[in-house]
Design a protein around this motif. Structure first.
Motif, PDB file in Angstrom:
ATOM      1  N   PRO A   1      19.161  32.738   3.502  1.00  0.00           N
ATOM      2  CA  PRO A   1      18.809  34.082   3.015  1.00  0.00           C
ATOM      3  C   PRO A   1      17.442  34.549   3.495  1.00  0.00           C
ATOM      4  O   PRO A   1      17.264  35.736   3.796  1.00  0.00           O
ATOM      5  N   PHE A   2      16.475  33.636   3.588  1.00  0.00           N
ATOM      6  CA  PHE A   2      15.138  34.023   4.022  1.00  0.00           C
ATOM      7  C   PHE A   2      15.174  34.561   5.458  1.00  0.00           C
ATOM      8  O   PHE A   2      14.605  35.610   5.762  1.00  0.00           O
ATOM      9  N   ILE A   3      15.853  33.816   6.353  1.00  0.00           N
ATOM     10  CA  ILE A   3      15.934  34.233   7.755  1.00  0.00           C
ATOM     11  C   ILE A   3      16.725  35.526   7.887  1.00  0.00           C
ATOM     12  O   ILE A   3      16.371  36.404   8.688  1.00  0.00           O
ATOM     13  N   VAL A   4      17.798  35.651   7.103  1.00  0.00           N
ATOM     14  CA  VAL A   4      18.594  36.874   7.153  1.00  0.00           C
ATOM     15  C   VAL A   4      17.731  38.083   6.820  1.00  0.00           C
ATOM     16  O   VAL A   4      17.709  39.081   7.556  1.00  0.00           O
ATOM     17  N   ASP A   5      17.011  38.006   5.721  1.00  0.00           N
ATOM     18  CA  ASP A   5      16.165  39.140   5.318  1.00  0.00           C
ATOM     19  C   ASP A   5      15.076  39.411   6.346  1.00  0.00           C
ATOM     20  O   ASP A   5      14.768  40.565   6.660  1.00  0.00           O
ATOM     21  N   TYR A   6      14.499  38.351   6.896  1.00  0.00           N
ATOM     22  CA  TYR A   6      13.426  38.491   7.884  1.00  0.00           C
ATOM     23  C   TYR A   6      13.933  39.213   9.134  1.00  0.00           C
ATOM     24  O   TYR A   6      13.291  40.145   9.634  1.00  0.00           O
ATOM     25  N   LEU A   7      15.102  38.808   9.639  1.00  0.00           N
ATOM     26  CA  LEU A   7      15.648  39.415  10.854  1.00  0.00           C
ATOM     27  C   LEU A   7      16.040  40.871  10.632  1.00  0.00           C
ATOM     28  O   LEU A   7      15.855  41.723  11.503  1.00  0.00           O
ATOM     29  N   VAL A   8      16.584  41.161   9.468  1.00  0.00           N
ATOM     30  CA  VAL A   8      16.999  42.533   9.161  1.00  0.00           C
ATOM     31  C   VAL A   8      15.781  43.440   8.995  1.00  0.00           C
ATOM     32  O   VAL A   8      15.715  44.535   9.571  1.00  0.00           O
ATOM     33  N   GLU A   9      14.798  42.988   8.230  1.00  0.00           N
ATOM     34  CA  GLU A   9      13.650  43.840   7.905  1.00  0.00           C
ATOM     35  C   GLU A   9      12.659  43.954   9.066  1.00  0.00           C
ATOM     36  O   GLU A   9      12.115  45.024   9.327  1.00  0.00           O
ATOM     37  N   ALA A  10      12.393  42.850   9.755  1.00  0.00           N
ATOM     38  CA  ALA A  10      11.374  42.868  10.801  1.00  0.00           C
ATOM     39  C   ALA A  10      11.882  43.408  12.130  1.00  0.00           C
ATOM     40  O   ALA A  10      11.114  44.001  12.899  1.00  0.00           O
ATOM     41  N   PHE A  11      13.198  43.219  12.428  1.00  0.00           N
ATOM     42  CA  PHE A  11      13.690  43.565  13.762  1.00  0.00           C
ATOM     43  C   PHE A  11      14.887  44.511  13.760  1.00  0.00           C
ATOM     44  O   PHE A  11      15.374  44.884  14.820  1.00  0.00           O
ATOM     45  N   GLY A  12      15.360  44.868  12.589  1.00  0.00           N
ATOM     46  CA  GLY A  12      16.445  45.840  12.521  1.00  0.00           C
ATOM     47  C   GLY A  12      17.805  45.308  12.912  1.00  0.00           C
ATOM     48  O   GLY A  12      18.688  46.082  13.288  1.00  0.00           O
ATOM     49  N   LEU A  13      18.008  43.983  12.831  1.00  0.00           N
ATOM     50  CA  LEU A  13      19.322  43.430  13.129  1.00  0.00           C
ATOM     51  C   LEU A  13      20.315  43.838  12.049  1.00  0.00           C
ATOM     52  O   LEU A  13      19.943  44.082  10.897  1.00  0.00           O
ATOM     53  N   SER A  14      21.562  43.895  12.421  1.00  0.00           N
ATOM     54  CA  SER A  14      22.585  44.143  11.421  1.00  0.00           C
ATOM     55  C   SER A  14      22.746  42.903  10.552  1.00  0.00           C
ATOM     56  O   SER A  14      22.343  41.795  10.937  1.00  0.00           O
ATOM     57  N   LYS A  15      23.329  43.064   9.393  1.00  0.00           N
ATOM     58  CA  LYS A  15      23.524  41.927   8.487  1.00  0.00           C
ATOM     59  C   LYS A  15      24.408  40.855   9.139  1.00  0.00           C
ATOM     60  O   LYS A  15      24.164  39.661   8.995  1.00  0.00           O
ATOM     61  N   THR A  16      25.414  41.294   9.893  1.00  0.00           N
ATOM     62  CA  THR A  16      26.305  40.343  10.557  1.00  0.00           C
ATOM     63  C   THR A  16      25.561  39.512  11.588  1.00  0.00           C
ATOM     64  O   THR A  16      25.719  38.294  11.668  1.00  0.00           O
ATOM     65  N   GLN A  17      24.736  40.174  12.401  1.00  0.00           N
ATOM     66  CA  GLN A  17      23.951  39.455  13.399  1.00  0.00           C
ATOM     67  C   GLN A  17      22.988  38.471  12.740  1.00  0.00           C
ATOM     68  O   GLN A  17      22.853  37.326  13.167  1.00  0.00           O
ATOM     69  N   ALA A  18      22.312  38.934  11.697  1.00  0.00           N
ATOM     70  CA  ALA A  18      21.335  38.085  11.021  1.00  0.00           C
ATOM     71  C   ALA A  18      21.994  36.879  10.371  1.00  0.00           C
ATOM     72  O   ALA A  18      21.473  35.763  10.419  1.00  0.00           O
ATOM     73  N   LEU A  19      23.151  37.092   9.767  1.00  0.00           N
ATOM     74  CA  LEU A  19      23.883  35.982   9.142  1.00  0.00           C
ATOM     75  C   LEU A  19      24.268  34.942  10.181  1.00  0.00           C
ATOM     76  O   LEU A  19      24.105  33.738   9.971  1.00  0.00           O
ATOM     77  N   ALA A  20      24.802  35.404  11.317  1.00  0.00           N
ATOM     78  CA  ALA A  20      25.229  34.465  12.354  1.00  0.00           C
ATOM     79  C   ALA A  20      24.041  33.683  12.911  1.00  0.00           C
ATOM     80  O   ALA A  20      24.135  32.470  13.148  1.00  0.00           O
ATOM     81  N   ALA A  21      22.919  34.352  13.137  1.00  0.00           N
ATOM     82  CA  ALA A  21      21.751  33.671  13.683  1.00  0.00           C
ATOM     83  C   ALA A  21      21.149  32.685  12.691  1.00  0.00           C
ATOM     84  O   ALA A  21      20.667  31.617  13.070  1.00  0.00           O
TER      85      ALA A  21
END
Length: 415
Positions: free
Chosen positions: A68-88
């Motif tokens: 969850p921490f990485i997901v939120d970080y990727l979404v908020e800091a870089f604008g990734l979609s939730k799907t992309q952030a979850l996979a990464a």
């Protein structure tokens, strides 16, 4: 062909997974250590991997399988979609802070990347945030710096092609780059090499022993060498990534069109053939035949000027109608001098026609020139011969010539 392979692959993935296919392709290939160029060239690769494998890798991760921490970080800091952030985040389950990705961002900023460049690179390839700077990122980026990509230019390139930073340095990037450097050192230099990479980054992702080197040898065996080879690479880099059998088929089609390997037009014919399907080329032939050209005459035109058949049907039709119906050319003139149809009708042919008509109406010409020769004249010679020397009518002639004051350095205009 590469384009058809990519199209089929994307259609299948879209049908299966929806709008996140670009990211899913990168994840799938990185997991299975597959070069993306092979995916492009071989649609059947999809059938070789079970859809259960695709589902396990590319489907949106469940919350229990993500960080969850990485997901939120990727979404908020870089604008990734939730799907992309979850996979990464699935590959970074134990990460509890952003020190690692922030160090990567800092490194990229030191190289001259703007905030937009960094965000773009992360959106293309989120996994670069978790790469080792000294061992992975620095030596790979150095390869691009050595060919002249530095500062904001490097940032702009990587922001669109960050996936290259996930490709093996020793097995792919270095061997492929060495082949390209050898080809462009003499003919074109680093600038041409950069243009090739911008057009077709996948040239760095496949095993050069499997595609690149065999295809270069095959083309050289057909007389395409030196500057012709490097020019073809710049114009149509995907030819060099085809399966060898597919490239042989393209070469066979050129020969069947009557173009000899000894002809200086052979490389241009190959470029043209590789740009279109047999059906599209047949459509161009049928357009000419609709104006009374025979099959043999069309073949002659292709042999003399294969690049002509890359023009749109609208341009070809307009040119044929103007030369034959307005100027009164016999079709054999166009068969023997197909270059006429390459010139811009609006910017070159019609303005020159207007000028000659004015001079004829005023009886200012001792001898009416053959219009074919008028069209073929370099700009400076045309202006000197048919405009500048008629001082009393200069204004009218310039207006007829669309008011264009032409630079003496301008040469033949073909578009």
């Amino acid at each position: 062909m590469i384009g058809s392979g990519l199209g089929l692959g994307l259609r299948l993935l879209n049908r299966r997974f929806g709008s996140e296919t670009g990211f899913q392709i990168r994840i799938i290939l990185s997991v299975y250590d597959l070069p993306l160029s092979d995916f492009y060239c071989t649609p059947s690769i999809i059938s070789n991997l079970s859809f259960s494998c695709f589902s396990s890798v590319a489907s949106p991760a469940k919350s229990s399988d993500s960080n969850p921490f990485i997901v939120d970080y990727l979404v908020e800091a870089f604008g990734l979609s939730k799907t992309q952030a979850l996979a990464a985040s699935k590959l970074r389950m134990g990460m509890k802070d952003s020190k690692k990705p922030e160090s990567v961002v800092h490194f990229l900023r030191q190289l001259g990347f703007s905030e937009a460049h960094v965000r773009g690179a992360v959106r293309v390839s989120p996994q670069i945030l978790f790469s080792k700077i000294e061992k992975t990122l620095k030596p790979k980026l150095k390869l691009f710096q050595e060919i002249g990509l530095t500062g904001s230019d490097l940032g702009r390139f990587i922001s669109k092609n960050a996936g290259l930073l996930t490709v093996s340095l020793d097995r792919r990037l270095i061997p492929c780059m060495e082949v390209l450097k050898k080809m462009f050192t003499i003919y074109g230099g680093h600038r041409s090499l950069i243009l090739v990479l911008q057009r077709c980054k996948w040239v760095l992702t496949s095993d050069p022993e499997a595609r690149l080197l065999p295809n270069i040898s095959l083309l050289e065996s057909h007389g395409i060498v030196g500057s012709q080879l490097s020019a073809l690479f710049r114009r149509q880099p995907t030819l060099f990534l085809m399966r060898e059998s597919a490239l042989r088929d393209q070469l066979r089609r050129v020969v069947e069109m009557g173009v000899s390997a000894d002809s200086r037009m052979f490389v241009h014919a190959l470029h043209t053939i590789s740009c279109m399907s047999p059906e599209t080329l047949r459509g161009k032939f049928e357009l000419f035949q609709g104006f009374g050209f025979s099959e043999e005459e069309c073949m002659t035109m292709f042999e003399k000027m294969p690049v002509l058949f890359r023009c749109s049907e609208v341009k070809l039709k307009f040119g044929i109608e103007f030369f034959m119906n307005v100027i009164g050319f016999e079709k054999m003139v166009l068969v023997q001098r197909p270059m006429c149809l390459m010139y811009s009708i609006e910017k070159r042919v019609i303005p020159r026609y207007r000028v000659i008509e004015i001079l004829k109406s005023k009886r200012l010409l001792k001898k009416v020139p053959i219009f074919l020769h008028v069209v073929e004249l370099p700009e400076k010679k045309f202006v000197d011969r048919f405009i500048s020397r008629f001082k009393d009518d200069l204004e009218e002639l310039l207006v007829a010539y669309k008011g264009a004051v032409l630079d003496s350095s301008e040469e033949d205009e073909s578009t």
